[in-house]
Design a protein around this motif. Sequence first.
Motif, mmCIF file in Angstrom:
data_model
loop_
_atom_site.group_PDB
_atom_site.id
_atom_site.type_symbol
_atom_site.label_atom_id
_atom_site.label_comp_id
_atom_site.label_asym_id
_atom_site.label_seq_id
_atom_site.Cartn_x
_atom_site.Cartn_y
_atom_site.Cartn_z
ATOM 1 N N ASP A 116 -7.068 4.685 5.359
ATOM 2 C CA ASP A 116 -5.697 4.198 5.561
ATOM 3 C C ASP A 116 -5.088 4.922 6.898
ATOM 4 O OD1 ASP A 116 -6.274 2.081 3.866
ATOM 5 O OD2 ASP A 116 -5.360 3.642 2.238
ATOM 6 N N PRO A 171 -10.228 -3.187 4.834
ATOM 7 C CA PRO A 171 -8.975 -2.523 4.878
ATOM 8 C C PRO A 171 -7.832 -3.464 5.267
ATOM 9 C CG PRO A 171 -10.179 -2.279 7.004
ATOM 10 C CD PRO A 171 -11.074 -2.596 5.838
ATOM 11 N N LYS A 172 -6.811 -3.142 5.014
ATOM 12 C CA LYS A 172 -5.665 -3.941 5.322
ATOM 13 C C LYS A 172 -5.394 -3.940 7.018
ATOM 14 C CE LYS A 172 -2.435 -3.853 1.506
ATOM 15 N NZ LYS A 172 -0.899 -3.796 0.946
ATOM 16 N N THR A 216 -6.864 3.384 9.910
ATOM 17 C CA THR A 216 -6.502 1.922 10.282
ATOM 18 C C THR A 216 -4.758 2.169 10.982
ATOM 19 O OG1 THR A 216 -7.636 1.296 8.310
ATOM 20 C CG2 THR A 216 -5.791 0.054 9.207
ATOM 21 N N TYR A 253 -1.469 8.875 2.515
ATOM 22 C CA TYR A 253 -2.493 7.827 2.521
ATOM 23 C C TYR A 253 -3.783 8.533 2.613
ATOM 24 C CZ TYR A 253 0.192 3.786 4.077
ATOM 25 O OH TYR A 253 1.273 2.670 4.288
ATOM 26 N N LEU A 283 0.364 -2.732 7.376
ATOM 27 C CA LEU A 283 0.642 -1.259 7.037
ATOM 28 C C LEU A 283 1.984 -0.871 7.640
ATOM 29 C CD1 LEU A 283 -2.648 0.591 7.521
ATOM 30 C CD2 LEU A 283 -1.496 -0.157 5.292
ATOM 31 N N LEU A 292 0.849 -1.174 0.016
ATOM 32 C CA LEU A 292 -0.128 -0.268 0.217
ATOM 33 C C LEU A 292 0.850 1.079 0.019
ATOM 34 C CD1 LEU A 292 -2.938 1.069 0.321
ATOM 35 C CD2 LEU A 292 -2.306 1.432 2.838
ATOM 36 N N TYR A 313 -3.583 -3.414 10.332
ATOM 37 C CA TYR A 313 -2.791 -2.353 10.661
ATOM 38 C C TYR A 313 -1.366 -2.797 10.710
ATOM 39 C CZ TYR A 313 -2.734 -4.318 15.463
ATOM 40 O OH TYR A 313 -2.492 -4.936 16.799
#
Length: 192
Positions: free
Chosen positions: A87, A141-142, A90, A83, A147, A19, A144
Amino acid sequence: MNRRDALARVSLLLGGTILGAEVFMSGCTNHNKNVGAAGINFSNEDVAFLDEVAETILPATDTPGAKAAKVGEFMTVIVRDCYEEKDQKTFVDGMQKLNEASKKQYGKYFLESSPEEKHDLLVALDREQKEYMDKKKAGDPKHYFRLMKELTLWGYFTSLQGATQALRYVAIPGRYDGCVPYKKGEKAWATS
């Protein structure tokens, strides 16, 4: 190897795309007017926290670790400036979740934990994020920690320390050689 190839290889190591890789390629020229809309402001304590998370992922060995490369500061810039709002949320919520997971597991916050406790916690979170990413649906969402890990790798291997000391580096490469012999255990190249 150019930066695009390096990012592609790192993303393969992570099992997916990074991302923000498109941000890296475009120079953070996201035309979405909502980027940064959350008004995120990271404190010095937040940067220290992220430096410690990054250092636990990429500790100093015979080469500098993520803290020496100021990866925590890098993370805050990318999250704040590049971002999208969802994001950003998150990521920021994830910082709190990581701290709460440490408090629950060890009775103390992440920065107060021993290096072994930090390592064990992040290994457990890495397993959790892999399971989450395997089951996540489009639009979710991805995780955390995913990320944080992606930004750690991205920030470190594009830093001066990571590119010149953790990778083999030639500031002004000679001719192009598309087939360089590689021996297991050698450093990868930062330039080609």
